[in-house]
Design a protein around this motif. Structure first.
Motif, short mmCIF file in Angstrom:
data_model
loop_
_atom_site.label_atom_id
_atom_site.label_comp_id
_atom_site.label_asym_id
_atom_site.label_seq_id
_atom_site.Cartn_x
_atom_site.Cartn_y
_atom_site.Cartn_z
N HIS A 6 -64.07 117.12 56.29
CA HIS A 6 -65.49 117.08 56.58
C HIS A 6 -65.77 116.71 58.04
O HIS A 6 -66.73 117.20 58.63
CB HIS A 6 -66.19 116.11 55.63
CG HIS A 6 -65.93 116.44 54.20
ND1 HIS A 6 -65.02 115.75 53.45
CD2 HIS A 6 -66.41 117.42 53.41
CE1 HIS A 6 -64.96 116.28 52.24
NE2 HIS A 6 -65.81 117.30 52.19
N VAL A 7 -64.91 115.89 58.63
CA VAL A 7 -65.10 115.50 60.03
C VAL A 7 -64.93 116.71 60.94
O VAL A 7 -65.72 116.90 61.87
CB VAL A 7 -64.12 114.36 60.43
CG1 VAL A 7 -64.13 114.13 61.93
CG2 VAL A 7 -64.49 113.08 59.69
N VAL A 66 -70.80 113.13 55.94
CA VAL A 66 -70.34 112.05 56.83
C VAL A 66 -71.51 111.40 57.56
O VAL A 66 -72.38 112.08 58.09
CB VAL A 66 -69.32 112.59 57.87
CG1 VAL A 66 -68.78 111.46 58.75
CG2 VAL A 66 -68.16 113.29 57.17
N ARG A 68 -72.38 107.76 60.18
CA ARG A 68 -71.79 106.68 60.97
C ARG A 68 -72.78 105.53 61.03
O ARG A 68 -73.97 105.70 60.80
CB ARG A 68 -71.38 107.13 62.37
CG ARG A 68 -72.53 107.34 63.34
CD ARG A 68 -71.99 107.38 64.78
NE ARG A 68 -73.00 107.78 65.72
CZ ARG A 68 -73.91 106.97 66.25
NH1 ARG A 68 -73.97 105.70 65.89
NH2 ARG A 68 -74.78 107.42 67.12
N ARG A 77 -67.27 105.61 60.96
CA ARG A 77 -67.86 106.70 60.17
C ARG A 77 -67.38 106.60 58.73
O ARG A 77 -66.28 106.13 58.47
CB ARG A 77 -67.45 108.06 60.75
CG ARG A 77 -67.89 108.26 62.18
CD ARG A 77 -67.37 109.55 62.73
NE ARG A 77 -65.89 109.55 62.74
CZ ARG A 77 -65.14 110.49 63.28
NH1 ARG A 77 -65.69 111.52 63.88
NH2 ARG A 77 -63.82 110.43 63.22
N CYS A 79 -67.11 108.92 55.05
CA CYS A 79 -67.24 110.18 54.32
C CYS A 79 -67.58 109.84 52.87
O CYS A 79 -66.78 109.20 52.17
CB CYS A 79 -65.96 110.99 54.39
SG CYS A 79 -66.08 112.55 53.46
#
Length: 86
Positions: A6-7, A66, A68, A77, A79
């Motif tokens: 996902h990042v 995600v 932060r 961060r 998820c």
């Protein structure tokens, strides 16, 4: 800390925050404990220690995975999908 798929899918640069506080808390008349920034769209929501947990509610409504920390001097961060710091 780990990387997740996902990042790598996040927009770069990260989105600009849409607010400087949790707008849902303002409407509800509650006070956010800490703020979180959605790294997909820039939504600002309150953390799960806040009464109404708007950052998690945003994930549940949108699927944006995600976020932060939106607190000074914090850059971690999270998820939601993987349930881990990334």
């Amino acid at each position: 800390m780990s990387e997740c798929l996902h990042v790598s899918e996040l927009p770069r640069p990260e989105p600009v925050a849409l607010d400087d506080t949790c707008p849902e808390c303002v409407v509800a008349g509650t006070h956010p404990v800490q703020l979180r920034l959605c790294l997909v769209c820039g939504h600002v929501g309150c953390c799960d220690s806040s009464p109404l947990k708007h950052a998690t509610a945003h994930f549940e409504a949108t699927g944006h995975p995600v976020m932060r920390s939106f607190e000074c001097a914090e850059s971690w961060r999270w998820c939601f999908v993987d349930g881990s710091i990334v």
